[in-house]
Every structure is written in structure tokens, then in C-alpha cells.
Design a protein around this motif. Structure first.
Motif: not given
Length: 120
Positions: A11, A13, A32, A35-37
Motif C-alpha cells: 500500500n 503510505k 484507508t 488501500n493507503y496506509d
């Protein structure tokens, strides 16, 4: 850089440095789900510490923070992390001339989540 993260199955960031906790939570939930951290910091000191630990792909940097002006850090961070995308955010629609150009994206608050995702 985004394609490399997808190719490796990682993912992207994102670090948010902003003292508005509600904004951070809203952006965190939105990204989130895509699919991002997402990491948050509410001061310059905490934000710089987290930035050096996680080295995000994208940084959302507010200006008026409890321990100083976040944008003072922007140019040095761009030199230190040239591949990191930096978006300057502010409730003030006037951005200093030194930040115009291709190295920074600028967003006025309230931010649009759809626009934010395009900037990342």
C-alpha cells in the motif's frame, strides 16, 4: 512510484501533519478504504519524527501547527525526500510565492476528498 507499490503488493503510505484531529480521522478513514496506509501527527515535531521513521509516499502538511509553521519545513523535506509528494494544506487561500511551481501541490480547507485522492 505508485505503480511500483502496486507491483510489489504494498500500500502507498500517506502522512498527515495537521492539528485538526477530525480532519486527520476523516482523511484516514477515506484513504484507508482505498488501500493507503495512513499515519497522522498533530505537531511538527511528532510529524517529522514519523516522517523519518516511515518515509511516506505522500505528505499532507498543514501550515499553522501548535509548535510552528509547517511549511517552513517543505523545501528542505523536498530536497531530503525528492520522490515524496508534498501537498500543502491551509484554511487560507493565499499561498506564498515560493511554493508555486511543480514541486508542491496546494489545497485549501475544507478539502475535497475526491480532489485529495487525485493529488496523491
Amino acid at each position: 512510484m505508485a505503480w511500483l507499490c502496486l507491483w510489489r503488493g504494498m500500500n502507498r503510505k500517506v502522512l498527515i501533519i495537521d492539528d485538526e484531529e477530525d480532519l486527520c480521522m476523516m482523511v484516514n478513514k477515506f484513504l484507508t478504504g482505498r488501500n493507503y496506509d495512513v499515519f497522522s501527527a498533530y505537531s511538527i515535531a511528532d510529524g517529522l519524527k514519523k516522517l523519518h521513521e516511515i518515509i511516506p509516499d505522500s505528505l499532507l502538511l498543514d501550515n499553522n501547527l501548535p509548535d510552528g509553521l509547517g511549511w517552513i519545513q517543505a523545501s528542505a523535506l523536498h530536497v531530503q525526500y525528492p520522490l515524496m509528494h508534498i501537498t500543502l494544506i491551509s484554511a487560507n487561500s493565499i499561498f506564498p510565492l515560493e511554493f508555486t511551481g511543480n514541486q508542491f501541490t496546494m489545497m485549501e480547507k475544507p478539502i475535497s476528498l475526491a480532489t485529495l485522492e487525485q493529488y496523491l
